[in-house]
Design an enzyme around this catalytic site. Structure first.
Site, PDB file in Angstrom:
ATOM      1  N   GLU A 273       0.828  -1.211   0.000  1.00  0.00           N
ATOM      2  CA  GLU A 273       0.000   0.000   0.000  1.00  0.00           C
ATOM      3  C   GLU A 273       0.866   1.268   0.000  1.00  0.00           C
ATOM      4  O   GLU A 273       1.754   1.440   0.841  1.00  0.00           O
ATOM      5  CB  GLU A 273      -0.908   0.014   1.230  1.00  0.00           C
ATOM      6  CG  GLU A 273      -1.635   1.317   1.486  1.00  0.00           C
ATOM      7  CD  GLU A 273      -2.681   1.636   0.454  1.00  0.00           C
ATOM      8  OE1 GLU A 273      -2.649   2.762  -0.086  1.00  0.00           O
ATOM      9  OE2 GLU A 273      -3.532   0.764   0.186  1.00  0.00           O
ATOM     10  N   SER A 313      -6.114   2.730  -4.886  1.00  0.00           N
ATOM     11  CA  SER A 313      -5.837   1.303  -4.710  1.00  0.00           C
ATOM     12  C   SER A 313      -6.581   0.443  -5.707  1.00  0.00           C
ATOM     13  O   SER A 313      -6.021  -0.501  -6.274  1.00  0.00           O
ATOM     14  CB  SER A 313      -6.197   0.876  -3.284  1.00  0.00           C
ATOM     15  OG  SER A 313      -5.387   1.525  -2.337  1.00  0.00           O
ATOM     16  N   HIS A 428      -1.463   2.555   4.942  1.00  0.00           N
ATOM     17  CA  HIS A 428      -2.617   3.369   4.532  1.00  0.00           C
ATOM     18  C   HIS A 428      -3.006   4.284   5.697  1.00  0.00           C
ATOM     19  O   HIS A 428      -2.768   3.951   6.849  1.00  0.00           O
ATOM     20  CB  HIS A 428      -3.785   2.445   4.162  1.00  0.00           C
ATOM     21  CG  HIS A 428      -4.897   3.121   3.426  1.00  0.00           C
ATOM     22  ND1 HIS A 428      -5.736   4.054   4.011  1.00  0.00           N
ATOM     23  CD2 HIS A 428      -5.317   2.994   2.146  1.00  0.00           C
ATOM     24  CE1 HIS A 428      -6.621   4.467   3.122  1.00  0.00           C
ATOM     25  NE2 HIS A 428      -6.392   3.844   1.978  1.00  0.00           N
ATOM     26  N   ASP A 482       0.636  -0.635  -4.880  1.00  0.00           N
ATOM     27  CA  ASP A 482      -0.674  -0.446  -5.516  1.00  0.00           C
ATOM     28  C   ASP A 482      -0.714   0.901  -6.231  1.00  0.00           C
ATOM     29  O   ASP A 482      -1.349   1.058  -7.264  1.00  0.00           O
ATOM     30  CB  ASP A 482      -1.802  -0.569  -4.497  1.00  0.00           C
ATOM     31  CG  ASP A 482      -1.745   0.487  -3.401  1.00  0.00           C
ATOM     32  OD1 ASP A 482      -0.652   1.034  -3.134  1.00  0.00           O
ATOM     33  OD2 ASP A 482      -2.800   0.763  -2.783  1.00  0.00           O
ATOM     34  N   HIS A 483      -0.040   1.885  -5.677  1.00  0.00           N
ATOM     35  CA  HIS A 483       0.093   3.208  -6.295  1.00  0.00           C
ATOM     36  C   HIS A 483       1.174   3.961  -5.540  1.00  0.00           C
ATOM     37  O   HIS A 483       1.642   3.516  -4.489  1.00  0.00           O
ATOM     38  CB  HIS A 483      -1.226   3.992  -6.264  1.00  0.00           C
ATOM     39  CG  HIS A 483      -1.829   4.142  -4.895  1.00  0.00           C
ATOM     40  ND1 HIS A 483      -1.377   5.062  -3.976  1.00  0.00           N
ATOM     41  CD2 HIS A 483      -2.842   3.473  -4.286  1.00  0.00           C
ATOM     42  CE1 HIS A 483      -2.081   4.963  -2.860  1.00  0.00           C
ATOM     43  NE2 HIS A 483      -2.985   3.995  -3.023  1.00  0.00           N
TER      44      HIS A 483
END
Length: 610
Positions: A273, A313, A428, A482-483
């Protein structure tokens, strides 16, 4: 009669002034405001005035209809009804405005209906904004209601008490015409094209243009356009030209480069994440944030020029597991009827005889992830409810190290070969981690860095234990993000926010540790992995083998109503509204821009066709 016309005018101007005050609040809240000089700030208000008037026109329609239908209504009753109607509008306007303050600061675009997709999972949505200054935002919200409620109450009382009896057969048609005339400010004037976002763009500075947009108008427009996926808004070329332009990016692999010592290795796929290259010193990021990952980069294959496809995400999961590029103004995962038509790595690996599993410490209902995971045909989906409550953080779900331990335990009982995917969550928001503070401070960046350090430590402990397992010698581990993330703040270049690491390691690798400099995207993982396993990757039409030297180095990323392209020695960021570059570096040519436009046009059309 004049008093009623005066009411409509003052009411319209009252909302216009109120929205202008909201713009002052927006500029105060955003750190980018310090980059604007006085003349640009003046331009923000001058150009934003048209959109403020348009929004005020919408807000004036219902009060105008009320006094049209009740031209001789009792003053007290009429004033009370207008007060109530105006207060409801004030609550909505203020709610959108205050929410937009944090949405823009965090995501870099104005509030639209995107966050509404997450309201189906309210607890996860709350966790996403848990790091926001909630007390400050609530205080601003209540203060605006108090001041605005008082101001509009005085405005209504001052006008209504001056209403004189009128003849209905004259007043109603006249007031109805005046109400219909509100279409002029609503559409931004009498010009051919109605009001749109590009109408207020005026500056080469992207933030100045964004500041000129009225967030309430933007939200209303987004809501009204929510179901309009019937045509492609990114049509730059005659039919067929975009598709032909993209053919230059795809070439067959005439000399397959094998990295593996076994044709069917186990695969552990770790999707970290918000894992940004800015947190990795080896990728010119901040040192000391991910020391365990730094060690691992010296043991495996580091792909050091990989870029996230999108900024959320659910877009990253689609890019990684389906090789499908992110869309600028849509998310295919939130539309299960479309995402169900995508190819997936889960399906491909299951068909090849792999035991498949997906691990996530949170709730898979968030953003329609669950439906997409079922489409992947994972044999097992392990999520938040499979972990004890004592192992959860306060907002999101099970801590990373808890899930890693569960994976180690399960893999000892899993038939080989296996394909196990883990989507982490401890890095996150709200960045709550079960370890002593390493980066002191209560500011958002310190909390983020601390969470990244914990996620890194958990990964290092997992790899240490994995090496001791009997399956290690036959296992490939892939670690990526994820990013990217806007934090840590190292530069204002948007490209760096999308730059992510990707590392391959494990006993199944036969090649010596080294770096792979080929520029690529998250979307390229699917084809690259399947080619290494000698499996058919033809269904993944957007994915390219990163090890195929015939393929042109190229990465595309999308953000809200814009895109970026990275190529050797150059990159650029393009804004769809103004249809021009808002950032660039190196010698960017027109053919580079056209290649990016072709990619956006064709990928969005593919999204529409699903």
């Amino acid at each position: 009669m004049k008093s009623r016309f005066r009411f409509l005018v003052t009411y319209l101007l009252g909302w216009t002034g109120w929205l202008a005050l909201n713009r002052i609040l927006f500029l105060w809240y955003q750190p980018q405001t310090s980059q604007l000089d006085s003349s640009t700030l003046l331009g923000v208000f001058a150009h934003g005035l048209r959109m403020d008037l348009s929004t005020a026109g919408y807000l004036t329609v219902l009060p105008a209809l009320l006094i049209t239908l009740l031209p001789n209504g009792p003053h007290r009753q009429l004033a009370t009804t207008l007060h109530l109607l105006t207060f409801v509008e004030l609550v909505l306007v203020t709610l959108i405005g205050v929410a937009d303050l944090e949405v823009f600061r965090t995501w870099g675009f104005h509030l639209d209906i995107t966050p509404l997709h997450y309201l189906k999972s309210p607890r996860e949505a709350a966790a996403s904004v848990a790091s926001s200054p909630i007390f400050l935002l609530i205080t601003v919200f209540l203060a605006q209601l108090l001041v605005g409620g008082y101001a509009f109450r005085r405005l209504i009382q001052w006008n209504v008490r001056r209403f004189q009896p009128v003849r209905k057969w004259i007043a109603i048609p006249a007031l109805l015409i005046a109400t219909v005339a509100l279409i002029i400010p609503i559409r931004g004037g009498t010009q051919l094209a109605p009001m749109n976002v590009s109408a207020v763009y005026f500056s080469p500075t992207a933030f100045a243009n964004y500041a000129a947009v009225t967030p309430q108008w933007n939200f209303i427009h987004s809501f009204l356009e929510r179901n309009k996926f019937g045509s492609n808004p990114y049509t730059f070329f005659p039919k067929g030209q975009a598709k032909r332009a993209l053919q230059t990016l795809y070439h067959p692999d005439t000399s397959h480069q094998s990295l593996l010592n076994t044709p069917r290795p186990n695969v552990i796929f770790i999707i970290w994440e918000s894992f940004t290259a800015k947190s990795v010193a080896a990728l010119n990021g901040r040192p000391g944030v991910t020391p365990e990952f730094e060690k691992l980069t010296r043991e495996g294959l580091l792909f050091n020029q990989i870029y996230a496809s999108g900024d959320r995400s659910e877009k990253g999961l689609i890019a990684l597991l389906s090789g499908f590029p992110a869309q600028a103004t849509a998310s295919i995962m939130t539309l299960p009827s479309k995402s169900a038509k995508l190819p997936t790595l889960g399906q491909a690996m299951k068909k090849a005889g792999y035991q498949t599993a997906f691990y996530y410490g949170g709730e898979t209902e968030f953003a329609n992830i669950k439906s997409y995971l079922y489409h992947n045909q994972f044999d097992r989906i392990i999520a938040k409810s499979d972990f004890e409550r004592k192992d959860w953080n306060s907002k999101w779900g099970a801590h990373d190290h808890i899930v890693y331990n569960r994976i180690l335990s399960d893999l000892g009982k899993t038939k080989q070969p296996f394909f196990t995917t883990f989507f982490t969550l401890s890095s996150h928001e709200p960045f709550e981690v079960p370890m002593p503070t390493v980066f002191p401070g209560d500011d958002e960046e310190s909390l983020f860095l601390n969470a990244m350090y914990y996620a890194d430590r958990s990964l290092g402990e997992f790899i240490t234990q994995a090496r001791k397992q009997p399956w290690w010698s036959n296992t490939l581990i892939i670690i990526t993000a994820d990013h990217g993330h806007r934090l840590p703040v190292l530069a204002s270049d948007k490209m760096r926010d999308f730059h992510i690491p990707m590392l391959w390691l494990g006993g199944a690798l036969k090649t010596q540790p080294h770096r792979i400099d080929h520029i690529g995207s998250q979307t390229d993982l699917a084809a690259t992995l399947l080619q290494q396993l000698r499996l058919d990757a033809s269904a993944f039409r957007w994915s390219r083998d990163l090890l195929n030297s015939n393929n042109q180095p190229f990465a595309y990323f999308a953000f809200n109503n814009g895109f970026g392209v990275v190529q050797p020695n150059r990159h650029f960021v393009y804004d769809n509204i103004s249809r021009r570059l808002i950032a660039s570096e190196g010698a960017v040519h027109q053919q580079d821009i056209e290649l990016g436009q072709a990619y956006e046009e064709e990928s969005y059309q593919d999204f529409l066709d699903k």
